[in-house]
Design a protein around this motif. Structure first.
Motif, mmCIF file in Angstrom:
data_model
loop_
_atom_site.group_PDB
_atom_site.id
_atom_site.type_symbol
_atom_site.label_atom_id
_atom_site.label_comp_id
_atom_site.label_asym_id
_atom_site.label_seq_id
_atom_site.Cartn_x
_atom_site.Cartn_y
_atom_site.Cartn_z
ATOM 1 N N GLU A 19 -2.453 4.755 -10.858
ATOM 2 C CA GLU A 19 -3.004 3.817 -9.885
ATOM 3 C C GLU A 19 -2.566 2.395 -10.254
ATOM 4 O O GLU A 19 -2.897 1.899 -11.317
ATOM 5 C CB GLU A 19 -4.530 3.938 -9.865
ATOM 6 N N LEU A 20 -1.769 1.764 -9.345
ATOM 7 C CA LEU A 20 -1.323 0.394 -9.603
ATOM 8 C C LEU A 20 -2.244 -0.576 -8.877
ATOM 9 O O LEU A 20 -2.072 -0.852 -7.693
ATOM 10 C CB LEU A 20 0.119 0.208 -9.135
ATOM 11 N N GLU A 21 -3.238 -1.057 -9.609
ATOM 12 C CA GLU A 21 -4.281 -1.884 -8.998
ATOM 13 C C GLU A 21 -3.712 -3.170 -8.387
ATOM 14 O O GLU A 21 -4.187 -3.636 -7.360
ATOM 15 C CB GLU A 21 -5.324 -2.215 -10.083
ATOM 16 N N PHE A 22 -2.646 -3.721 -8.998
ATOM 17 C CA PHE A 22 -2.157 -5.028 -8.526
ATOM 18 C C PHE A 22 -1.467 -4.950 -7.171
ATOM 19 O O PHE A 22 -1.186 -5.957 -6.556
ATOM 20 C CB PHE A 22 -1.222 -5.668 -9.565
ATOM 21 N N LEU A 23 -1.161 -3.729 -6.683
ATOM 22 C CA LEU A 23 -0.561 -3.608 -5.355
ATOM 23 C C LEU A 23 -1.625 -3.485 -4.260
ATOM 24 O O LEU A 23 -1.317 -3.414 -3.082
ATOM 25 C CB LEU A 23 0.380 -2.402 -5.297
ATOM 26 N N ARG A 24 -2.891 -3.411 -4.671
ATOM 27 C CA ARG A 24 -3.982 -3.371 -3.698
ATOM 28 C C ARG A 24 -4.385 -4.807 -3.356
ATOM 29 O O ARG A 24 -4.133 -5.720 -4.148
ATOM 30 C CB ARG A 24 -5.183 -2.616 -4.293
ATOM 31 N N PRO A 25 -5.020 -5.029 -2.198
ATOM 32 C CA PRO A 25 -5.402 -6.392 -1.832
ATOM 33 C C PRO A 25 -6.087 -7.109 -2.986
ATOM 34 O O PRO A 25 -6.951 -6.541 -3.645
ATOM 35 C CB PRO A 25 -6.371 -6.172 -0.667
ATOM 36 N N GLY A 26 -5.695 -8.329 -3.244
ATOM 37 C CA GLY A 26 -6.233 -9.085 -4.367
ATOM 38 C C GLY A 26 -5.414 -10.344 -4.595
ATOM 39 O O GLY A 26 -4.555 -10.690 -3.781
ATOM 40 N N LEU A 27 -5.669 -10.975 -5.736
ATOM 41 C CA LEU A 27 -5.041 -12.268 -6.016
ATOM 42 C C LEU A 27 -3.524 -12.235 -5.934
ATOM 43 O O LEU A 27 -2.904 -13.095 -5.321
ATOM 44 C CB LEU A 27 -5.442 -12.736 -7.420
ATOM 45 N N LEU A 28 -2.898 -11.216 -6.541
ATOM 46 C CA LEU A 28 -1.440 -11.190 -6.577
ATOM 47 C C LEU A 28 -0.859 -11.130 -5.168
ATOM 48 O O LEU A 28 0.074 -11.865 -4.831
ATOM 49 C CB LEU A 28 -0.934 -9.996 -7.397
ATOM 50 N N SER A 60 0.825 -1.211 0.000
ATOM 51 C CA SER A 60 0.000 0.000 0.000
ATOM 52 C C SER A 60 0.857 1.258 0.000
ATOM 53 O O SER A 60 0.537 2.231 -0.690
ATOM 54 C CB SER A 60 -0.918 0.027 1.216
ATOM 55 N N ASN A 61 1.945 1.222 0.780
ATOM 56 C CA ASN A 61 2.838 2.379 0.795
ATOM 57 C C ASN A 61 3.388 2.675 -0.589
ATOM 58 O O ASN A 61 3.403 3.823 -1.027
ATOM 59 C CB ASN A 61 4.028 2.126 1.744
ATOM 60 N N VAL A 62 3.838 1.611 -1.279
ATOM 61 C CA VAL A 62 4.376 1.796 -2.623
ATOM 62 C C VAL A 62 3.288 2.322 -3.547
ATOM 63 O O VAL A 62 3.494 3.288 -4.291
ATOM 64 C CB VAL A 62 4.973 0.470 -3.158
ATOM 65 N N ALA A 63 2.114 1.700 -3.479
ATOM 66 C CA ALA A 63 1.016 2.118 -4.357
ATOM 67 C C ALA A 63 0.620 3.572 -4.092
ATOM 68 O O ALA A 63 0.423 4.359 -5.027
ATOM 69 C CB ALA A 63 -0.188 1.201 -4.172
ATOM 70 N N ASN A 64 0.532 3.941 -2.800
ATOM 71 C CA ASN A 64 0.180 5.330 -2.470
ATOM 72 C C ASN A 64 1.238 6.295 -2.960
ATOM 73 O O ASN A 64 0.925 7.353 -3.511
ATOM 74 C CB ASN A 64 0.019 5.493 -0.953
ATOM 75 N N GLY A 65 2.515 5.926 -2.739
ATOM 76 C CA GLY A 65 3.609 6.787 -3.172
ATOM 77 C C GLY A 65 3.562 7.046 -4.663
ATOM 78 O O GLY A 65 3.682 8.188 -5.122
ATOM 79 N N ILE A 66 3.344 5.982 -5.434
ATOM 80 C CA ILE A 66 3.305 6.131 -6.892
ATOM 81 C C ILE A 66 2.085 6.938 -7.313
ATOM 82 O O ILE A 66 2.158 7.784 -8.206
ATOM 83 C CB ILE A 66 3.328 4.739 -7.564
ATOM 84 N N GLU A 67 0.971 6.715 -6.629
ATOM 85 C CA GLU A 67 -0.239 7.439 -6.979
ATOM 86 C C GLU A 67 -0.068 8.944 -6.701
ATOM 87 O O GLU A 67 -0.422 9.788 -7.524
ATOM 88 C CB GLU A 67 -1.432 6.900 -6.192
ATOM 89 N N ASP A 68 0.544 9.258 -5.543
ATOM 90 C CA ASP A 68 0.717 10.668 -5.190
ATOM 91 C C ASP A 68 1.697 11.385 -6.107
ATOM 92 O O ASP A 68 1.464 12.528 -6.512
ATOM 93 C CB ASP A 68 1.206 10.796 -3.736
ATOM 94 N N SER A 69 2.815 10.700 -6.447
ATOM 95 C CA SER A 69 3.840 11.414 -7.208
ATOM 96 C C SER A 69 3.621 11.335 -8.712
ATOM 97 O O SER A 69 3.870 12.295 -9.425
ATOM 98 C CB SER A 69 5.224 10.888 -6.837
ATOM 99 N N LEU A 70 3.170 10.179 -9.218
ATOM 100 C CA LEU A 70 3.044 10.032 -10.672
ATOM 101 C C LEU A 70 1.596 10.024 -11.148
ATOM 102 O O LEU A 70 1.333 10.014 -12.338
ATOM 103 C CB LEU A 70 3.715 8.726 -11.122
ATOM 104 N N ASN A 71 0.680 9.948 -10.154
ATOM 105 C CA ASN A 71 -0.733 9.893 -10.485
ATOM 106 C C ASN A 71 -1.104 8.666 -11.311
ATOM 107 O O ASN A 71 -1.954 8.729 -12.210
ATOM 108 C CB ASN A 71 -1.159 11.182 -11.210
#
Lengths: 286, 288
Positions: free
Chosen positions: A149-158, A136-147
């Motif tokens: 959304e990396l869906e695969f880093l959110r809870p799910g199969l992967l 989540s930290n990585v996903a949030n960081g990327i979302e905030d800085s690059l805008n």
């Protein structure tokens, strides 16, 4: 005292009764979970209302059988996908680890070996939350800085697969390492002397020797993944594996005998797989 | 030339190992500790600090639960050893060759049945309308059904049940390697059953005992399903607190602090156990 001489000591009768009582204790809840799958009643409790297979095969409410229950089938399917992926990945990395630790010497080898064993003694809940927190930290960081959304880093199969892989790899590594240690290195040397290439020798001599351990490790990985709950609980997204689906139903809806039917199905499935893995491992001693 | 190939294969083999350990074990744990040190000062504003840990120590319910979980886990470990050792000894030393294989297999198969199903089975046996209660009423031993679930004793029994095979399996493999002549020699030298057990069998089985105890203790302290399903709302298990912080309250910072505390606590117990018994992690857990 309990321990008398080896063989037919006077403690034998007492011992036999004790061991018998222990195995009854071991079997009791499994039998209880199994028997109500065949009871013709809407509740998993006594009295016994007659034998039925409706909880497996019936296609309509109120006694909807497990093979017609969409959500349970979806959970089964998800568990199957996750367990297969975890088994393949962890056997691959486990085999690499076995070669790394048996065949090579490198600085701080003992330290790295301890690192390899460590995941086995970290509580599953903590593996789950730590991976969840990092992803989540990585996903949030990327979302905030690059805008983005990396869906695969959110809870799910992967994340479920990665979470289970993180500790199951230790199990496969230990199983395959134990087998590789027993390999007689002179077999490889002989093959090299006969002109075999490195790859050829690996493929025709070493890997076939390891195959029983790799299959057994894969089965163990599959079963451990299939029954995992603690790690999965924190990483699960909209596709819930079977254990989570069953837990939800147990806690929220209350248990109906269809859960007993699933239990019977899982017990039979894992019993068969466990037997296969034991038979394969038995071969290796010959 | 050959040494270059060896170096290359070493690097290639080290790659998956290091990716696995770094990305899935080390970095996530650093991430968890980092998250636990974030203080919420305003909505979506965080500062570095120890507030989550201070909260933990200021609120008796939190640390009481951790201590309770630890003590009950130690009790479960001790009971599993006490109950499991004779069974392992019987399988490894007293049973005939064919019985031995069968019994060992009977021990392995329940290992593959999920905790969920095993707890479910106990619920069906022990609840008020369950099999045990009905049987007792049917037999005329009690007048009204009894609720056996939701007590500490039931939770401990359920936990012992869940983990005991992880105690028995390493014990059987350790005891199996022991030469019977050592036990006979003990008796020939005039030892009684107790001396032989204390001076010969237990020291020999020590790696298996320690390995079993470590795995069982960690599994118990980290277990979630059995305490929740068999202990109900009053089980007060620490993993439940972690789940509560993460999922129900969405307070990840505090949940991460709880997670780190559980890990630190269990690691210290295991470390002390290894020191006291003179064993190492590689000589015990890695062997089984």
């Amino acid at each position: 005292m309990l321990i008398r001489g080896v063989g037919n000591g006077t403690g034998s009768v007492f011992f036999k009764l004790y061991v018998l009582a222990f195995f009854i204790f071991l079997a009791a809840p499994l039998l209880a979970a199994g028997m109500f799958a065949f009871n013709d009643s809407q509740f998993p409790s006594l009295p016994w209302r007659g034998f039925t297979l409706d909880w497996f095969f019936n296609d309509s409410e109120p006694m909807l059988g497990m093979f017609h229950d969409r959500r349970l089938l979806r959970g089964l399917n998800v568990s199957f996908i996750v367990a297969s992926a975890v088994a393949l990945l962890s056997v691959f990395v486990g085999t690499c680890n076995a070669f790394l630790f048996v065949r090579h010497n490198f600085p701080a080898k003992n330290f790295f070996y301890i690192l390899m064993v460590l995941p086995l003694v970290i509580p599953g809940v903590i593996l789950g939350i730590s991976i969840l927190a990092l992803a989540s930290n990585v996903a949030n960081g990327i979302e905030d800085s690059l805008n983005i959304e990396l869906e695969f880093l959110r809870p799910g199969l992967l994340l479920v697969i990665l979470g289970q892989f993180s500790f199951i790899t230790t199990i496969t590594s230990l199983v395959i390492t134990a087998r590789l240690k027993k390999f007689d290195i002179s077999l490889e040397e002989a093959a090299f002397n006969l002109g075999g290439s490195r790859w050829h020798v690996l493929r025709t001599i070493t890997l076939p020797f390891l195959r029983p351990a790799m299959i057994a490790a894969g089965i163990v990985a599959f079963l451990v993944s299939f029954e995992n709950f603690n790690t999965t609980l924190f990483l699960v997204g909209s596709d819930a594996p079977l254990t989570i689906t069953m837990y939800d139903r147990m806690v929220k809806v209350g248990s109906t005998p269809v859960l007993n039917a699933v239990s019977v199905f899982l017990m039979l499935g894992s019993g068969v797989l466990a037997l296969v893995s034991l038979l394969i491992q038995r071969d290796k001693s010959n | 030339m050959t040494s270059d190939i060896r170096k290359l294969s070493l690097l290639l083999l080290f790659l998956p190992f290091s990716l696995w350990i770094l990305l899935l074990i080390i970095l996530p744990h650093i991430g968890m500790v980092y998250l636990s040190l974030q203080e919420k000062v305003a909505p979506r504003v965080y500062e570095f600090g120890f507030a989550n840990y201070i909260d933990f120590f200021m609120e008796p319910i939190y640390w009481n639960t951790l201590i309770r979980t630890g003590l009950m886990s130690l009790l479960v470990t001790f009971l599993a050893l006490l109950i499991g050792f004779p069974v392992a000894y019987y399988i490894a030393k007293l049973a005939g060759n064919r019985t031995k294989g069968t019994l060992f297999m009977l021990c392995l198969i329940p290992l593959w049945v999920s905790d969920l199903i095993r707890a479910f089975g106990w619920i069906l046996l022990l609840r008020e309308s369950g099999i045990v209660s009905s049987a007792l009423v049917g037999a005329g031993l009690i007048d009204t059904p009894i609720e056996f679930l939701y007590t500490d004793a039931t939770v401990i029994m359920g936990l012992v049940y869940t983990v005991i095979l992880f105690m028995i399996v390493p014990l059987v493999s350790t005891l199996d390697g022991m030469d019977n002549a050592m036990i006979e020699a003990g008796y020939n030298l005039g030892g009684n059953g107790f001396t032989v057990l204390r001076r010969i069998i237990i020291p020999y089985a020590m790696p298996g005992i320690v390995s079993g105890c470590i795995v069982v203790f960690m599994m118990t302290a980290g277990s979630y399903l059995t305490p929740i399903l068999m202990g109900g709302k009053n089980s007060s298990w620490f993993t439940e607190q972690i789940y509560d912080q993460f999922i129900s309250r969405y307070n990840w910072e505090s949940g991460a602090a709880f997670g780190f505390l559980l890990l630190a606590f269990t690691s210290i117990v295991v470390w002390v156990g290894l020191k006291l018994s003179g064993q190492t992690l590689t000589s015990t857990v890695a062997k089984s």
